[in-house]
Design an enzyme around this catalytic site. Structure first.
Site: not given
Ligand code: NAD
Length: 541
Positions: A212, A265-267, A293, A327, A425
């Site tokens: 996804k 994605g986000s924490t 991550e 990130c 963040e």
């Molecule tokens: P996000 O958490 O909004 O989305 C990430 C993914 O999760 C997307 O595919 C999104 O559709 C999905 N998602 C959202 N809500 C969900 C739910 N309730 N259930 C299941 N899936 C869900 O993050 P983003 O805005 O796409 O990316 C930015 C974040 O990612 C920042 O916090 C960044 O620090 C982090 N990030 C971390 C790394 C790392 O290696 N540590 C790398 C890239 C991004």
């Protein structure tokens, strides 16, 4: 592999092309960008090797020109997710038995397709979907994704070579089985390379995947799917679904065959997914692997012996490239008062020299942030900094979403080391600086350690080895990727495996054998050559 111990090509990092004016690569990507920008595509889901449309669509627009439409994509209903799962499990029967060199061949081919015929396309798609400058697109969508694919093949064979001791009468072998069931990749908007790598590395190790992508990255995810198809990933091995993340995740995690989550994605979202897996644990056939991550509050600390120009450059590049949406982007800095006047002057000069606008104009260093939600959040924090007595904006602070989601690179200086933007963040082009008494270096390092829940990246700049050593020790648990005399961004696959600890993630280091190990379940095989026929040991007389 029944008939030879094959060597894979030695992985080398893909050279970054310059895109200097007049270069053929610049011409190619500019033309591709124009063609893609000025047409519309319809992006189906991809299940069991087939394009799946539902008629329930959403439009896609570039963040730097949000009224302009470049296409639509189709949203899944629950039945499509169920179909993706069923299809993956069916495909597993053949794929999990496929010899590794065949799997390797597919993903090495994908790397070469990106390096050659798909390079302009995947870069242009990333410029449009995620508003990356050509340089940011090149180091991500082309080079990093190529590196992931090539190095993972090499790391896979390194893992397979890891074998136990044997004796003359017992041969011990380990086979690295794929996980039983299917895996789930959930990917972020900010890196096309991460979007491609998360499903690909699990499939490389013999797993089947439901993927996804982020809603904000679908335009470039489509190019990844096209590449995987052309490289020969068999039907059903990687299935792509779009749409409501909650419904998709609920459906995936309700399946007893769910065997692993590969999330970036986000924490908060990651913690919620972990909780959901925990709540369902009695339903699963195996213990699902969980790799995530997530966020960061990445820091730069300058010691009083640092070079002010180097510190300013680390801040400017570390905080503002790709609008701070890495990130690893620096978002808090600790500068000693003896250097502050110079660092401040250089940072302001640099930020004022940035050009902001569409990535199509390659003289722009800053483009738009990803979407309106991000824009509004950043604007709110900037407004608060304007009003708060313990914060001052020394450069930037303006924003405008009339055409695209443009936020001026903004530097906040605070007298409060725990000011909200030192801890939270924001994921945008905003860095907050705390100026400390240069005699309070040790206290400041403790402050860095205690200020954030995250531990992703961080940097120390100093010309004094004792100061570097002290920071390396005191900040041991504050960053999974720690930089000495550099900015805290720009990790390269095979050179600086990437990942953070504490709330930042499980630190399974994308682009390393450690990550691939999470997607296999070793089976130990002992073969005895002369099988005993009498239970009595000699000591029994
Ligand atoms: P996000 O958490 O909004 O989305 C990430 C993914 O999760 C997307 O595919 C999104 O559709 C999905 N998602 C959202 N809500 C969900 C739910 N309730 N259930 C299941 N899936 C869900 O993050 P983003 O805005 O796409 O990316 C930015 C974040 O990612 C920042 O916090 C960044 O620090 C982090 N990030 C971390 C790394 C790392 O290696 N540590 C790398 C890239 C991004």
């Amino acid at each position: 592999m029944g008939k030879g111990f094959f060597n894979v090509p030695i992985a080398v990092n893909e050279p970054v092309m310059s895109y200097a004016p007049g270069s053929p690569e610049r011409e190619a990507v500019s033309k591709t960008y124009k063609d893609m920008f000025n047409s519309q595509i319809d992006v189906p889901m991809y299940i069991n090797g087939k394009d799946v449309t539902t008629g329930n669509t959403r439009t896609m627009s570039p963040p730097h020109d949000h009224k302009h439409i470049v296409g639509t994509y189709h949203l899944a209903e629950k039945k499509h997710v169920d179909e993706a799962i069923a299809t993956a499990l069916e495909a597993r029967k053949a794929w999990s038995q496929m010899p590794w060199e065949q799997r390797a061949g597919i993903f090495l081919k994908a790397a070469e397709l990106i390096a050659g015929p798909f390079r302009a396309k995947i870069n242009a798609a990333t410029m449009i979907a995620q508003s990356k400058t050509i340089h940011q697109a090149e180091i991500d969508a082309a080079c990093e994704l190529i590196d992931f694919l090539r190095f993972n093949v090499q790391f896979m064979t390194d893992i397979y070579m890891e074998q136990p001791e044997s004796t003359s009468d017992a041969w011990n072998r380990v086979e690295y089985r794929p996980l039983e069931g299917f895996t789930y990749a959930v990917t972020p908007f900010n890196f096309t390379a991460i979007a491609g790598n998360l499903p690909a590395c699990m499939a490389l190790m013999g797993n089947v995947v439901v993927w996804k992508p982020s809603d904000s990255q679908i335009y470039s995810a489509k190019v990844i799917m096209d590449i995987f198809k052309e490289a020969g990933v068999p039907d059903g091995v990687i299935n792509v679904v779009f749409g409501d993340p909650v419904m998709i995740t609920d459906t995936v995690m309700a399946s007893p065959d769910f065997s692993g989550l590969h999330f970036t994605g986000s924490t908060y979202i990651f913690k919620e997914l972990w909780k959901q897996i925990g709540n369902n644990i009695h339903n699963y056939k195996t213990y699902p692997r969980i790799v995530g991550e997530t966020g960061g509050k990445d820091f730069i600390v300058a010691h009083k012996t640092a070079n002010a120009k180097q510190v300013a450059t680390a801040i400017v590049r570390g905080a503002f490239e790709f609008q701070g949406q890495k990130c690893s982007a620096a978002s808090r800095a600790y500068i000693p008062n003896n250097l502050w006047n110079d660092v401040k002057k250089y940072v302001i000069e640099d930020v004022k020299s940035f050009k902001m606008g569409s990535p199509e104009d390659m003289s722009n260093f800053i483009t738009a942030v990803i979407h309106e939600g991000s824009f509004d959040k950043l604007a709110k924090y900037i407004d608060a900094a304007k009003a708060d007595a313990d914060a001052e904006i020394i450069v930037g602070g303006n924003y405008d979403k009339s055409k695209g989601y443009f936020i001026e690179p903004t530097v906040i200086v605070t007298t409060n080391p725990k000011y909200s933007t030192m801890c939270t963040e924001l994921f945008g082009p905003v860095i907050t600086i705390y100026v400390y008494d240069d005699n309070k270096y040790s206290e400041t390092l403790k402050l860095v350690d205690e200020t954030s829940e995250y531990a992703l990246t961080g940097a120390i700049l100093s010309t004094c080895r004792y100061a570097i050593e002290e920071a390396t020790k005191t900040l041991q648990n504050c960053a999974g990727n720690f930089y000495i005399n550099d900015k805290p961004t720009g990790a390269v696959v095979g050179q600086q495996p990437f990942g953070g600890a504490r709330a930042s993630g499980t630190n399974d280091k994308a682009g390393s054998a450690q990550n691939l190990l999470r997607w296999v379940s070793p089976r130990m095989i002992k073969e005895t050559f002369v099988t005993p026929t009498n239970y009595r040991y000699p000591f029994l007389g």
